[in-house]
Motif scaffolding. Structure first.
Motif, PDB file in Angstrom:
ATOM      1  N   ALA A  73       0.817  -1.215   0.000  1.00 15.62           N
ATOM      2  CA  ALA A  73       0.000   0.000   0.000  1.00 15.62           C
ATOM      3  C   ALA A  73       0.851   1.266   0.000  1.00 15.62           C
ATOM      4  O   ALA A  73       0.585   2.197  -0.765  1.00 15.62           O
ATOM      5  CB  ALA A  73      -0.928  -0.010   1.216  1.00 15.62           C
ATOM      6  N   THR A  74       1.876   1.303   0.835  1.00 18.28           N
ATOM      7  CA  THR A  74       2.663   2.536   0.992  1.00 18.28           C
ATOM      8  C   THR A  74       3.924   2.573   0.129  1.00 18.28           C
ATOM      9  O   THR A  74       4.556   3.625   0.001  1.00 18.28           O
ATOM     10  CB  THR A  74       3.099   2.697   2.459  1.00 18.28           C
ATOM     11  N   LYS A  75       4.328   1.416  -0.422  1.00 18.41           N
ATOM     12  CA  LYS A  75       5.568   1.286  -1.207  1.00 18.41           C
ATOM     13  C   LYS A  75       6.820   1.518  -0.346  1.00 18.41           C
ATOM     14  O   LYS A  75       7.917   1.710  -0.877  1.00 18.41           O
ATOM     15  CB  LYS A  75       5.583   2.255  -2.409  1.00 18.41           C
ATOM     16  N   GLN A  76       6.667   1.513   0.962  1.00 17.30           N
ATOM     17  CA  GLN A  76       7.788   1.691   1.870  1.00 17.30           C
ATOM     18  C   GLN A  76       8.601   0.398   1.946  1.00 17.30           C
ATOM     19  O   GLN A  76       8.047  -0.680   2.117  1.00 17.30           O
ATOM     20  CB  GLN A  76       7.259   2.045   3.266  1.00 17.30           C
ATOM     21  N   PRO A  77       9.940   0.485   1.798  1.00 15.60           N
ATOM     22  CA  PRO A  77      10.757  -0.731   1.905  1.00 15.60           C
ATOM     23  C   PRO A  77      10.972  -1.130   3.361  1.00 15.60           C
ATOM     24  O   PRO A  77      11.133  -0.276   4.232  1.00 15.60           O
ATOM     25  CB  PRO A  77      12.081  -0.328   1.245  1.00 15.60           C
ATOM     26  N   TYR A  78      10.992  -2.432   3.612  1.00 15.09           N
ATOM     27  CA  TYR A  78      11.277  -2.970   4.937  1.00 15.09           C
ATOM     28  C   TYR A  78      12.148  -4.203   4.773  1.00 15.09           C
ATOM     29  O   TYR A  78      12.394  -4.666   3.653  1.00 15.09           O
ATOM     30  CB  TYR A  78       9.986  -3.361   5.672  1.00 15.09           C
ATOM     31  N   ALA A  79      12.585  -4.740   5.899  1.00 15.76           N
ATOM     32  CA  ALA A  79      13.266  -6.031   5.897  1.00 15.76           C
ATOM     33  C   ALA A  79      12.439  -6.990   6.739  1.00 15.76           C
ATOM     34  O   ALA A  79      11.882  -6.599   7.759  1.00 15.76           O
ATOM     35  CB  ALA A  79      14.661  -5.902   6.480  1.00 15.76           C
ATOM     36  N   ILE A  80      12.344  -8.238   6.282  1.00 18.38           N
ATOM     37  CA  ILE A  80      11.689  -9.266   7.086  1.00 18.38           C
ATOM     38  C   ILE A  80      12.731 -10.311   7.458  1.00 18.38           C
ATOM     39  O   ILE A  80      13.385 -10.889   6.589  1.00 18.38           O
ATOM     40  CB  ILE A  80      10.524  -9.926   6.328  1.00 18.38           C
ATOM     41  N   LYS A  81      12.882 -10.512   8.751  1.00 20.68           N
ATOM     42  CA  LYS A  81      13.760 -11.577   9.232  1.00 20.68           C
ATOM     43  C   LYS A  81      12.896 -12.796   9.536  1.00 20.68           C
ATOM     44  O   LYS A  81      11.956 -12.715  10.326  1.00 20.68           O
ATOM     45  CB  LYS A  81      14.503 -11.144  10.482  1.00 20.68           C
ATOM     46  N   MET A  82      13.218 -13.897   8.900  1.00 17.73           N
ATOM     47  CA  MET A  82      12.477 -15.142   9.120  1.00 17.73           C
ATOM     48  C   MET A  82      13.335 -16.066   9.956  1.00 17.73           C
ATOM     49  O   MET A  82      14.436 -16.437   9.550  1.00 17.73           O
ATOM     50  CB  MET A  82      12.144 -15.797   7.782  1.00 17.73           C
ATOM     51  N   ILE A  83      12.841 -16.438  11.121  1.00  9.93           N
ATOM     52  CA  ILE A  83      13.589 -17.313  12.025  1.00  9.93           C
ATOM     53  C   ILE A  83      12.870 -18.658  12.130  1.00  9.93           C
ATOM     54  O   ILE A  83      11.664 -18.701  12.391  1.00  9.93           O
ATOM     55  CB  ILE A  83      13.737 -16.685  13.420  1.00  9.93           C
TER      56      ILE A  83
END
Length: 421
Positions: free
Chosen positions: A116-126
């Motif tokens: 929706a916002t086009k904001q970049p993030y990081a996802i850490k998958m544990i």
């Protein structure tokens, strides 16, 4: 800048209740590493999020070129779709998966974009089906849920399945501290105090909350964005310890990265958050010289240096560094933790308060960069040599490890006796 990542994971808090998103049934099917052939990014630049040991191999960032090693005849779009299908549907409903940017033995970090916002993030998958993954996940979440500070990486939201936790976090795209210094072209004591003020603000905030990072080092200090006005952010809370109000403030777990470990940890004495201040003393020394205060390929000799607090200000660029800056370092690299500056005291030190106004504004960049690059090159060569040696001596590895452990125990015992008087 570390000589290795020999970390011991801390004990998970036993009284922490994780208020995670409602559980859903995990995916079935593939039993192997579902990220084994995932997206890689081959642009340029640097990026990282807070991440536990072992360290991730961080792939450069800008651009969204997706590469993988599956069957070449399969259309790229089909391959990417298959990768995205491995994620929990709640995650892909909200975020576009862009690239794999880091990996550890039980975790992955992926760059994503909010739809929706086009904001970049990081996802850490544990992977929480493994005990180590569960311990790090609980420890890190316990810390990140409590912090809100401009100089600390921010947890945005969490998704959980029966075998995996997805931690959505801020994305730091400005690269590591020393990569920026090398590329900058100019670096003075005033620049150093600006960096240290931001880091000290974050550390003071953590200590106020009863949180000890326990693995502060240059690799965990990242710029938020590539711009010259970017803030510094503290990342990697995989070894952090969070104490509730009224709890015993002493910690006992031996953990950290060798060259940054405080003496009291080495002698296995109960310790406080002052171990973070020792690490900041090491970082300050590197920041002003590009060299390590304590360094030796032999771990026992390295620990002897640390236990004695033995370091010097010889070689370039130390003759050009002010006495006030050296006093700041000396008050942090104090073997007695009770005599070491706190974060608040460090922020009030004359060198920091004056932004090095009384110091020489000489550009230290050339010496620092040369020292950093020289060390990186030598570490690379020694790593290759060590890998070659290990492969030729694989049958003796268990025996040599036991010998090293025995030597370390004897060294610790000897210095503990000396430390206790």
């Amino acid at each position: 800048m570390g000589c290795g990542t020999s970390k011991v994971l801390p004990e998970p808090p036993k009284d922490v209740q994780l208020d995670l998103v409602k559980k859903v049934e995990p995916y079935t099917g593939h039993k192997t590493d579902v990220y084994k052939h995932f997206i890689k990014d081959d642009g340029s630049g640097g990026l990282k999020t807070g991440c536990p040991s072992p360290p991730y191999h961080i792939q450069p960032y800008p651009g969204t070129h997706l590469v993988n090693h599956m069957e070449p005849h399969e259309p790229r779009r089909t391959r990417v779709a298959k990768y995205r299908a491995k994620f929990d549907p709640r995650v892909t409903a909200k975020y576009d998966i862009k690239a794999l940017i880091g990996r550890g033995s039980f975790s992955r970090v992926v760059r994503v974009e909010h739809k929706a916002t086009k904001q970049p993030y990081a996802i850490k998958m544990i992977e929480t089906k493994y005990r180590e993954g569960r311990e790090v996940c609980e420890s890190e979440l316990c810390v990140l849920r409590r912090v809100r500070h401009t100089n600390i990486i921010q947890l945005i939201e969490v998704f959980e399945t029966q075998e995996r936790v997805y931690m959505v976090m801020e994305l730091a795209t400005g690269g590591e501290l020393f990569d920026r210094i090398i590329a900058k072209g100019s670096f003075t004591e005033r620049d150093a105090t600006r960096v240290l003020q931001m880091v000290l603000d974050g550390v003071k905030y953590l200590h106020t909350l009863g949180i000890t990072h326990r693995d502060l080092k240059p690799e965990n200090l990242l710029y938020y964005h590539p711009g010259t006005d970017s803030k510094i952010m503290i990342t990697d809370f995989g070894l952090a310890s969070a104490r509730k109000k009224g709890d015993d403030c002493l910690m006992k777990t031996t953990c950290g990265t060798p060259e940054y470990i405080a003496p009291e940890i080495l002698v296995r004495k109960p310790y406080t958050n002052s171990v973070d201040m020792w690490a900041l003393g090491v970082i300050s020394y590197i920041l002003l010289s590009g060299t390590m205060p304590f360094e030796d390929d032999n771990r026992s000799r390295l620990y002897r240096q640390i236990l004695k607090g033995k370091y010097s200000y010889s070689g370039e660029p130390w003759p050009s560094v002010s006495n006030l800056a050296k006093d700041f370092i000396d008050r942090l690299l104090t073997v007695d933790p009770g005599a070491r500056m706190t974060a608040l005291q460090a922020l009030k030190h004359p060198w920091v308060v004056s932004m090095a106004a009384s110091s020489s504004m000489k550009n230290l960049h050339r010496s620092i960069s040369q020292n950093l690059l020289k060390r990186a090159s030598s570490r690379c060569q020694s790593t290759k040599s060590a890998q070659s040696t290990r492969s030729s001596r694989s049958t003796k590895s268990n025996k040599s490890r036991r010998v090293r452990e025995r030597e370390l125990r004897e060294l610790n015992l000897r210095y503990q006796q000396q430390y206790n008087g």
